[in-house]
Design an enzyme around this catalytic site. Structure first.
Site, PDB file in Angstrom:
ATOM      1  N   SER A 214       3.481 -20.848  -4.672  1.00  0.00           N
ATOM      2  CA  SER A 214       3.507 -22.898  -4.681  1.00  0.00           C
ATOM      3  C   SER A 214       2.488 -22.940  -5.209  1.00  0.00           C
ATOM      4  CB  SER A 214       2.832 -22.869  -2.991  1.00  0.00           C
ATOM      5  OG  SER A 214       3.718 -23.265  -1.881  1.00  0.00           O
TER       6      SER A 214
ATOM      7  N   ASP B 130      -3.321  -3.943   6.721  1.00  0.00           N
ATOM      8  CA  ASP B 130      -3.366  -2.496   6.021  1.00  0.00           C
ATOM      9  C   ASP B 130      -2.728  -1.705   6.813  1.00  0.00           C
ATOM     10  OD1 ASP B 130      -5.800  -3.168   3.928  1.00  0.00           O
ATOM     11  OD2 ASP B 130      -7.200  -2.118   5.198  1.00  0.00           O
TER      12      ASP B 130
ATOM     13  N   GLU C 140       1.026  -1.317   0.117  1.00  0.00           N
ATOM     14  CA  GLU C 140      -0.246  -0.098   0.293  1.00  0.00           C
ATOM     15  C   GLU C 140       0.972   1.233  -0.008  1.00  0.00           C
ATOM     16  OE1 GLU C 140      -2.985  -0.319   3.393  1.00  0.00           O
ATOM     17  OE2 GLU C 140      -4.695  -1.798   3.137  1.00  0.00           O
TER      18      GLU C 140
END
EC number: 3.5.1.11
Length: 802
Positions: free
Chosen positions: A266, A341, A177
């Protein structure tokens, strides 16, 4: 690739040739029976689960104690005590983002009785071996302890849970972010608000309806094409992003030097009875966590009354992540769901330790941590650091000049021990309902896979995902003043999941789980061009499949030039339109169509087999620069990870395929750009190497297990044998769930036992799976007692009452 022949040869070798059994230790009929197979894998037989899990911890410590000690220290932030000040910043971040012992103990106290007891027994098992090693260090402490002159410590439940929670948190953790906000701010400064937002929406889209998904569904969601809700952030975000980015680079570098797992990827596949050639459910595991010696994964067989399981899990974890029990096979991949966040906190101009929250100035929580740091002269000193926390989480950056701080929130914060318990419950489950119940308790972002003896398969995108404020753009930090807090969490039943899908299979390579599901700041991971298409293409090209078919699909994915999936046909189409102008174009078309899109070396001459692969590699790099370097200019460097991402190059494909974009990235016809790159690269190769593709062949890229050093010495002393580079799982399990139980084949390189004797002697099983891995050979998946006894090389016993 003759996979069926290779598989049969190795299995035939294991079961026809007799093994010379060695009985060691105490009476084999007492305590926990430890059967080591001919690859050193321990198969544990106990009378109860408590003894079983104590033995589990014991054998893991016996095989990998130095690695366990590095994981413990790396995750608790005490590395600099042994290796000096260069590792202090890594320790600082571990402490800043971590928990106190008291906080972890509180989480453990809240667990159900059985997981809590067995975590404790696992820790006791590790400590049991530590005690033995301290009494006989010359024989039972591996060379690294002698080399670096320190001793291992006993383990507690707190250590086990911390190793799990810190390492798994790192896999979920990110600061993207901040990076996105930095990109947006720099674009706005250069291009203005309107243009920059169009560019940003193309670079970091919200949702690409063309992205391949693991759950196949009809219809397409609406494309989010504009940034109508972009919140206004401080200009300090650029400085914060650069600072945090440098800190993370240092954290990654020092962690890799210590041999701690950081890479997470993966792939996996499950096939139901309708798609399976045998009518039995199939499962494939390919966890990608890097290649080191000893490996990050530990293989074991666990057996107690009512419970049998075999497979691999991360070192230090008291559960199996990739394997099977009597009832079903299971696997996992990183989910890359939006569970992290960043909040932008407004600081008090008069007191920078206060932040504005819901109209009031709040004091940050303040915590002092003490570090014992080894100096260059060997003497140790104490260093004290102060860390701050807001209601959102630890403060990762504080700018007192601009009165802004950034803190980090994880949606699973405080529930990590619950997630560990959920994984243990998944191991013990006996049917789909019990597995689903365990999945519902798991709060971190993973994809879970299930395939059972009845032929049923199931897929769950597990995790605890916040319900965010609709006024906030999830791609950049959220104002932390209190108006935009999370509104709760999405119910588990609304997470993407499917049971027995109509197409008969589920494949995943960290791609988008379903059409409507978005992942905020990492949205550019899930685009139209995505590497999972290798598995989708492989499945769709076949009717009913076997384990050998899945292995061939995995082989193709491991060596594929991923850009060839979409961009090769674009190139061929443009060349075909222009073939009358240059005879070389006809030649290129022929070679491109002949090419299987793989960068392999089947004849083992040290060069990639296809010369046209060299052309395609250089063409792609040239083309990518032409598309973005001029338009982005100085910002090309910080956006290249997005536009040329290892998962896919979706924006480039949309531009070249003349699909709709928000910003006009090229001012000339796309075909002209393709041809310019073609002509430049062709001229270069023909002048430097020759006229024909056979002359263009490139030397293969190689990789080693353990090339990252630990203060100048390979981690675990490594295994420096070079093998061809593969985009492949760190281990592979191929399991068929027959009516009588699991069968199949697997490989867990480089080997089982990481112990190095004081004189430098390594175990026969230190890297005995390395060459097999390079040659795509496998060992049999051993589950039932009869097969394990046939492959047994050593039998001993552990008396848990002593």
């Amino acid at each position: 690739m003759k996979t069926k022949w290779l598989i049969s040869v190795i299995i035939l070798f294991v079961f026809i040739f007799p093994q010379n059994l060695v009985f060691a230790g105490e009476d084999k009929n007492e305590g926990v029976k430890v059967v080591r197979d001919n690859f050193g894998v321990p198969h544990l037989y106990a009378k109860n689960k408590k003894d079983l899990y104590e033995a589990y911890g014991y054998v893991m410590a016996k095989d990998r104690l130095f690695q366990l000690e590095m994981f413990r220290r790396g995750n608790e932030g005490t590395v600099s005590e042994i290796f000096g000040e260069d590792y202090l910043s890594k320790d600082e971040q571990s402490r800043r983002d971590g928990y106190s012992n008291k906080e972890i103990k509180k989480m453990i106290d809240g667990l159900d009785r059985q997981p809590k007891e067995l975590i404790a027994k696992f820790a006791e098992g590790i400590s049991r071996y530590v005690n033995e090693a301290l009494k006989d260090p010359d024989d039972k402490l591996s060379k690294e302890f002698h080399e670096y002159q320190f001793l291992p410590q006993k383990w507690t439940s707190t250590d086990v849970v911390r190793v799990y929670m810190v390492s798994m948190t790192y896999f979920m953790d990110n600061h993207q972010e901040l990076k996105n906000a930095e990109i947006l701010a720099k674009l706005e400064h250069e291009y203005g608000t309107e243009v920059s937002r169009k560019m940003f929406d193309d670079l970091v889209w919200k949702n690409d309806p063309s992205a391949p998904t693991s759950i196949v569904s009809e219809g397409k969601p609406k494309r989010d094409s504009s940034s109508q809700s972009l919140q206004i952030l401080s200009s300090a975000v650029i400085k914060a992003s650069e600072k945090v980015g440098k800190e993370r680079e240092n954290f990654v570098q020092t962690s890799e030097e210590l041999g701690l797992p950081l890479k997470i990827g993966s792939n996996a596949a499950i096939v139901g009875s309708e798609k399976s050639a045998t009518g039995n459910a199939l499962l494939f595991s390919g966890p990608q966590v890097g290649f080191v010696a000893p490996g990050f994964l530990y293989e074991v067989g666990l057996h107690a009354p009512g419970f049998d399981m075999e497979g691999s899990g991360f070192i230090g974890y008291p559960f199996i992540m990739f394997g099977a029990n009597n009832h079903f096979a299971l696997s996992a991949t990183a989910g890359y769901g939006n569970v992290t966040d960043i909040f932008e906190e407004k600081l008090n101009a008069k007191n920078s330790s206060q932040y504005l929250y819901k109209g009031k100035w709040r004091d940050m929580e303040k915590r002092k941590e003490s570090f014992t740091v080894k100096g260059d002269n060997g003497e140790k000193k104490t260093v004290e650091k102060i860390y701050y926390r807001t209601v959102h989480g630890p403060v990762i950056s504080r700018d007192e000049t601009n009165k802004v701080a950034y803190s980090k929130s994880w949606s699973f914060r405080g529930t990590e021990a619950q997630s560990m318990s959920a994984y243990m419950k998944a191991n013990w489950a006996k049917n789909l309902k019990e597995f689903e119940n365990a999945a519902s308790e798991y709060t971190m972002s993973l994809n879970w896979y299930y395939a059972d003896k009845k032929g049923d398969i199931a897929y769950y995108h597990v995790g605890r995902y916040p319900v965010r404020n609709s006024k906030i753009d999830e791609r950049i930090p959220t104002p932390g003043t209190g108006e935009y807090e999370w509104k709760g969490f999405i119910p588990f039943k609304e997470n993407p999941h499917v049971i027995n899908p109509k197409n008969g299979y589920v494949v995943n390579w960290n791609n988008k789980p379903s059409k409507e599901w978005v992942n905020g700041e990492y949205s550019f991971y899930w685009g139209e061009d995505n590497r999972v298409q290798q598995y989708i293409n492989g499945m769709e090209a076949r009717g009913k499949v076997t384990l050998e078919d899945i292995n061939e699909i995995n082989y193709t994915a491991s060596f594929a030039q991923l850009r060839a999936n979409l961009f090769k046909q674009l190139l061929i189409d443009v060349l075909d339109k222009n073939k009358s102008t240059n005879g070389n174009y006809i030649y290129l078309i022929e070679k491109l169509e002949e090419w299987n899109n793989l960068k392999e070396d089947e004849n083992k001459d040290g060069y990639y087999d296809a010369g046209i692969a060299a052309f395609f590699d250089e063409w792609w790099n040239n083309l990518h620069d032409k598309l973005f370097m001029d338009e982005l200019g100085d910002f090309y460097g910080i956006t290249k990870e997005i536009t040329d991402h290892r998962y896919g190059a979706s924006l480039a494909y949309k531009i070249l395929n003349k699909e709709s974009t928000n910003y006009k990235w090229v001012n000339v016809d796309q075909e002209k750009i393709i041809m310019e790159s073609t002509n430049e690269v062709l001229a270069k190769l023909q002048s430097e190497k020759g006229l024909k593709a056979e002359k263009w062949r490139m030397p293969i890229k190689t990789m080693t297990f353990g090339e990252k050093s630990l203060i100048g010495i390979p981690h675990g002393y490594g295994s420096m044998t070079p093998i061809i580079e593969m985009n492949r799982g760190s281990e592979n399990h191929y399991i068929e769930m027959t009516p009588t139980g699991p069968s199949g084949f697997n490989i867990t390189p480089p080997g089982q036992i990481g112990f190095v004797k004081k004189d430098g002697t390594i175990s026969d099983h230190y890297d005995d799976q390395l060459v097999m891995f390079a040659e795509w050979k496998f060992k049999p998946y051993l589950f039932n007692k009869k097969d394990i006894n046939k492959a047994a090389k050593n039998v001993s016993a552990l008396n848990m009452s002593k």
